[in-house]
Design a protein around this motif. Structure first.
Motif, PDB file in Angstrom:
ATOM      1  N   THR A  28       5.040  -0.533 -18.505  1.00 57.05           N
ATOM      2  CA  THR A  28       5.489  -0.610 -17.117  1.00 57.05           C
ATOM      3  C   THR A  28       5.885   0.749 -16.557  1.00 57.05           C
ATOM      4  OG1 THR A  28       7.764  -1.022 -17.818  1.00 57.05           O
ATOM      5  CG2 THR A  28       6.366  -2.958 -17.471  1.00 57.05           C
ATOM      6  N   GLY A  29       6.057   0.766 -15.259  1.00 57.16           N
ATOM      7  CA  GLY A  29       6.584   1.941 -14.577  1.00 57.16           C
ATOM      8  C   GLY A  29       5.523   2.936 -14.146  1.00 57.16           C
ATOM      9  N   ASP A  30       5.984   3.901 -13.368  1.00 48.63           N
ATOM     10  CA  ASP A  30       5.090   4.923 -12.826  1.00 48.63           C
ATOM     11  C   ASP A  30       4.372   5.721 -13.902  1.00 48.63           C
ATOM     12  OD1 ASP A  30       5.761   4.272 -10.215  1.00 48.63           O
ATOM     13  OD2 ASP A  30       7.356   5.773 -10.099  1.00 48.63           O
ATOM     14  N   ASP A  31       5.024   5.903 -15.053  1.00 44.39           N
ATOM     15  CA  ASP A  31       4.417   6.709 -16.113  1.00 44.39           C
ATOM     16  C   ASP A  31       3.771   5.853 -17.199  1.00 44.39           C
ATOM     17  OD1 ASP A  31       6.790   5.730 -17.071  1.00 44.39           O
ATOM     18  OD2 ASP A  31       7.463   7.614 -17.960  1.00 44.39           O
ATOM     19  N   GLY A  32       3.624   4.561 -16.950  1.00 44.35           N
ATOM     20  CA  GLY A  32       3.019   3.653 -17.918  1.00 44.35           C
ATOM     21  C   GLY A  32       1.694   3.088 -17.431  1.00 44.35           C
ATOM     22  N   PHE A  33       1.256   2.022 -18.090  1.00 40.27           N
ATOM     23  CA  PHE A  33      -0.022   1.389 -17.769  1.00 40.27           C
ATOM     24  C   PHE A  33      -0.078   0.952 -16.307  1.00 40.27           C
ATOM     25  CE2 PHE A  33      -2.879  -2.435 -18.061  1.00 40.27           C
ATOM     26  CZ  PHE A  33      -4.050  -1.732 -18.292  1.00 40.27           C
ATOM     27  N   GLU A  34       1.028   0.408 -15.796  1.00 37.27           N
ATOM     28  CA  GLU A  34       1.051  -0.002 -14.385  1.00 37.27           C
ATOM     29  C   GLU A  34       0.795   1.189 -13.459  1.00 37.27           C
ATOM     30  OE1 GLU A  34       4.280  -3.672 -14.684  1.00 37.27           O
ATOM     31  OE2 GLU A  34       4.910  -1.741 -13.872  1.00 37.27           O
ATOM     32  N   GLY A  35       1.421   2.307 -13.745  1.00 35.23           N
ATOM     33  CA  GLY A  35       1.217   3.503 -12.925  1.00 35.23           C
ATOM     34  C   GLY A  35      -0.215   3.992 -12.978  1.00 35.23           C
ATOM     35  N   LEU A  36      -0.806   3.945 -14.166  1.00 35.32           N
ATOM     36  CA  LEU A  36      -2.209   4.341 -14.312  1.00 35.32           C
ATOM     37  C   LEU A  36      -3.105   3.433 -13.476  1.00 35.32           C
ATOM     38  CD1 LEU A  36      -4.542   5.937 -15.612  1.00 35.32           C
ATOM     39  CD2 LEU A  36      -4.444   4.302 -17.508  1.00 35.32           C
ATOM     40  N   ILE A  37      -2.891   2.131 -13.572  1.00 35.13           N
ATOM     41  CA  ILE A  37      -3.724   1.188 -12.819  1.00 35.13           C
ATOM     42  C   ILE A  37      -3.534   1.385 -11.315  1.00 35.13           C
ATOM     43  CG2 ILE A  37      -4.118  -1.259 -12.314  1.00 35.13           C
ATOM     44  CD1 ILE A  37      -5.322  -0.195 -15.002  1.00 35.13           C
ATOM     45  N   GLY A  38      -2.318   1.614 -10.880  1.00 37.18           N
ATOM     46  CA  GLY A  38      -2.088   1.894  -9.461  1.00 37.18           C
ATOM     47  C   GLY A  38      -2.867   3.109  -9.000  1.00 37.18           C
ATOM     48  N   SER A  39      -2.892   4.137  -9.817  1.00 38.99           N
ATOM     49  CA  SER A  39      -3.630   5.358  -9.495  1.00 38.99           C
ATOM     50  C   SER A  39      -5.140   5.105  -9.461  1.00 38.99           C
ATOM     51  CB  SER A  39      -3.293   6.438 -10.530  1.00 38.99           C
ATOM     52  OG  SER A  39      -3.959   7.630 -10.256  1.00 38.99           O
ATOM     53  N   VAL A  40      -5.628   4.347 -10.432  1.00 36.25           N
ATOM     54  CA  VAL A  40      -7.062   4.036 -10.513  1.00 36.25           C
ATOM     55  C   VAL A  40      -7.499   3.193  -9.315  1.00 36.25           C
ATOM     56  CG1 VAL A  40      -8.779   2.697 -11.820  1.00 36.25           C
ATOM     57  CG2 VAL A  40      -7.266   4.298 -13.008  1.00 36.25           C
ATOM     58  N   LEU A  41      -6.748   2.144  -9.023  1.00 34.05           N
ATOM     59  CA  LEU A  41      -7.122   1.284  -7.895  1.00 34.05           C
ATOM     60  C   LEU A  41      -7.005   2.022  -6.568  1.00 34.05           C
ATOM     61  CD1 LEU A  41      -5.604  -2.153  -8.975  1.00 34.05           C
ATOM     62  CD2 LEU A  41      -7.992  -1.401  -9.089  1.00 34.05           C
ATOM     63  N   SER A  42      -6.047   2.917  -6.474  1.00 35.95           N
ATOM     64  CA  SER A  42      -5.911   3.734  -5.271  1.00 35.95           C
ATOM     65  C   SER A  42      -7.161   4.581  -5.049  1.00 35.95           C
ATOM     66  CB  SER A  42      -4.674   4.630  -5.397  1.00 35.95           C
ATOM     67  OG  SER A  42      -4.528   5.431  -4.262  1.00 35.95           O
ATOM     68  N   GLU A  43      -7.669   5.145  -6.122  1.00 37.65           N
ATOM     69  CA  GLU A  43      -8.882   5.962  -6.037  1.00 37.65           C
ATOM     70  C   GLU A  43     -10.099   5.106  -5.675  1.00 37.65           C
ATOM     71  OE1 GLU A  43     -11.362   9.439  -6.545  1.00 37.65           O
ATOM     72  OE2 GLU A  43      -9.233   9.155  -6.151  1.00 37.65           O
ATOM     73  N   ILE A  44     -10.246   3.976  -6.322  1.00 39.92           N
ATOM     74  CA  ILE A  44     -11.417   3.121  -6.097  1.00 39.92           C
ATOM     75  C   ILE A  44     -11.391   2.498  -4.702  1.00 39.92           C
ATOM     76  CG2 ILE A  44     -12.559   0.985  -6.823  1.00 39.92           C
ATOM     77  CD1 ILE A  44     -11.722   1.712  -9.719  1.00 39.92           C
ATOM     78  N   ALA A  45     -10.226   2.018  -4.283  1.00 41.52           N
ATOM     79  CA  ALA A  45     -10.115   1.308  -3.004  1.00 41.52           C
ATOM     80  C   ALA A  45      -9.819   2.232  -1.824  1.00 41.52           C
ATOM     81  CB  ALA A  45      -9.018   0.245  -3.098  1.00 41.52           C
ATOM     82  N   SER A  46      -9.578   3.499  -2.107  1.00 39.41           N
ATOM     83  CA  SER A  46      -9.187   4.458  -1.064  1.00 39.41           C
ATOM     84  C   SER A  46      -7.986   3.954  -0.269  1.00 39.41           C
ATOM     85  CB  SER A  46     -10.362   4.750  -0.121  1.00 39.41           C
ATOM     86  OG  SER A  46     -11.410   5.368  -0.820  1.00 39.41           O
ATOM     87  N   ALA A  47      -7.013   3.437  -1.002  1.00 40.87           N
ATOM     88  CA  ALA A  47      -5.789   2.920  -0.391  1.00 40.87           C
ATOM     89  C   ALA A  47      -4.618   3.229  -1.320  1.00 40.87           C
ATOM     90  CB  ALA A  47      -5.897   1.409  -0.187  1.00 40.87           C
ATOM     91  N   PRO A  48      -3.502   3.657  -0.765  1.00 44.70           N
ATOM     92  CA  PRO A  48      -2.339   3.921  -1.626  1.00 44.70           C
ATOM     93  C   PRO A  48      -1.713   2.618  -2.129  1.00 44.70           C
ATOM     94  CG  PRO A  48      -1.776   4.268   0.680  1.00 44.70           C
ATOM     95  CD  PRO A  48      -3.246   3.968   0.637  1.00 44.70           C
ATOM     96  N   PHE A  49      -1.096   2.692  -3.305  1.00 43.46           N
ATOM     97  CA  PHE A  49      -0.439   1.538  -3.915  1.00 43.46           C
ATOM     98  C   PHE A  49       1.001   1.883  -4.256  1.00 43.46           C
ATOM     99  CE2 PHE A  49      -4.733   0.212  -4.337  1.00 43.46           C
ATOM    100  CZ  PHE A  49      -4.711  -1.168  -4.466  1.00 43.46           C
ATOM    101  N   ARG A  50       1.835   0.853  -4.293  1.00 40.79           N
ATOM    102  CA  ARG A  50       3.217   0.984  -4.751  1.00 40.79           C
ATOM    103  C   ARG A  50       3.445  -0.022  -5.862  1.00 40.79           C
ATOM    104  NH1 ARG A  50       5.748   1.114   1.114  1.00 40.79           N
ATOM    105  NH2 ARG A  50       5.544   3.333   1.500  1.00 40.79           N
ATOM    106  N   LEU A  51       4.243   0.380  -6.845  1.00 36.97           N
ATOM    107  CA  LEU A  51       4.594  -0.539  -7.922  1.00 36.97           C
ATOM    108  C   LEU A  51       5.789  -1.383  -7.508  1.00 36.97           C
ATOM    109  CD1 LEU A  51       4.321   1.679 -11.129  1.00 36.97           C
ATOM    110  CD2 LEU A  51       2.597   0.189 -10.098  1.00 36.97           C
ATOM    111  N   ALA A  52       5.828  -2.593  -8.046  1.00 36.58           N
ATOM    112  CA  ALA A  52       6.980  -3.464  -7.836  1.00 36.58           C
ATOM    113  C   ALA A  52       8.129  -2.972  -8.707  1.00 36.58           C
ATOM    114  CB  ALA A  52       6.619  -4.901  -8.202  1.00 36.58           C
ATOM    115  N   GLY A  53       9.337  -3.253  -8.290  1.00 35.56           N
ATOM    116  CA  GLY A  53      10.500  -2.925  -9.099  1.00 35.56           C
ATOM    117  C   GLY A  53      10.671  -3.954 -10.202  1.00 35.56           C
ATOM    118  N   SER A  54      11.610  -3.708 -11.076  1.00 35.89           N
ATOM    119  CA  SER A  54      11.854  -4.665 -12.153  1.00 35.89           C
ATOM    120  C   SER A  54      12.464  -5.936 -11.576  1.00 35.89           C
ATOM    121  CB  SER A  54      12.772  -4.052 -13.209  1.00 35.89           C
ATOM    122  OG  SER A  54      13.999  -3.699 -12.624  1.00 35.89           O
ATOM    123  N   GLY A  55      12.371  -7.000 -12.335  1.00 33.80           N
ATOM    124  CA  GLY A  55      12.884  -8.288 -11.879  1.00 33.80           C
ATOM    125  C   GLY A  55      11.744  -9.219 -11.519  1.00 33.80           C
TER     126      GLY A  55
END
Length: 181
Positions: A28-55
């Motif tokens: 989890t988190g910006d420096d984990g798998f979730e952050g990587l996927i957010g970055s990858v999808l942002s590149e592919i979709a040409s749209a910025p992404f934000r991660l959800a907080g914990s909870g």
């Protein structure tokens, strides 16, 4: 291309290296798998992404920043099999709050079996949400590996900033090149 890449001919070794590198990341988190996927999808979709907080996240680890894009994703970073319950609980949560989601992307470092994939697609049909599964299928090239290769530059940048072993970075670069070729 590294000298090792010039001698390897079996793509499965590259795929195995890439999966090991992914599963060594934090889940989890910006420096984990979730952050990587957010970055990858942002590149592919040409749209910025934000991660959800914990909870309680209602089946969404990350979401496109702008509502007009309507893309969300759920990540499952497992060395072994992803349980049916882990996915179905996320789908149940998503059905509670997912009305503004046009595309729900399930990203997993293990294979999502046919029966579960069918249920994910059925959910999409019932809730008017398109679904995309980027998993680590055991037949052919894993769809998640292909997505990572599509955003190879972003993946390499992310890994360069979040893993310590230089040999892992070189192996990831070689694996992404092998998948692209």
């Amino acid at each position: 291309m590294t000298p090792e890449m010039e001698t390897r001919t079996d793509i499965s070794a590259y795929i195995d290296d890439l999966k090991r590198i992914l599963t060594d990341l934090s889940d989890t988190g910006d420096d984990g798998f979730e952050g990587l996927i957010g970055s990858v999808l942002s590149e592919i979709a040409s749209a910025p992404f934000r991660l959800a907080g914990s909870g309680l996240q209602f089946g969404v680890d990350g979401k496109s920043t702008y509502a007009v894009d309507g893309i969300s994703f759920e990540c499952k970073c497992y060395k072994d099999k992803v349980s049916r319950a882990a996915i179905m609980s996320k789908i149940g949560e998503l059905s509670i709050r997912g009305s503004d989601i046009d595309l729900w992307v399930l990203c997993a470092t293990s294979e999502i079996k046919n029966q579960l994939a069918g249920d994910v697609y059925k959910f999409g049909t019932e809730y008017a949400t398109s679904t995309l599964i980027l998993d680590w299928s055991e037949i052919g090239l894993p769809p998640l590996a292909v997505a990572l290769a599509m955003a190879s530059g972003k993946v390499q940048y992310f890994l360069r900033n979040h893993i310590e072993a230089p040999e892992s970075l070189a192996k990831a670069k070689d694996a992404l090149t092998a998948v692209k070729n």
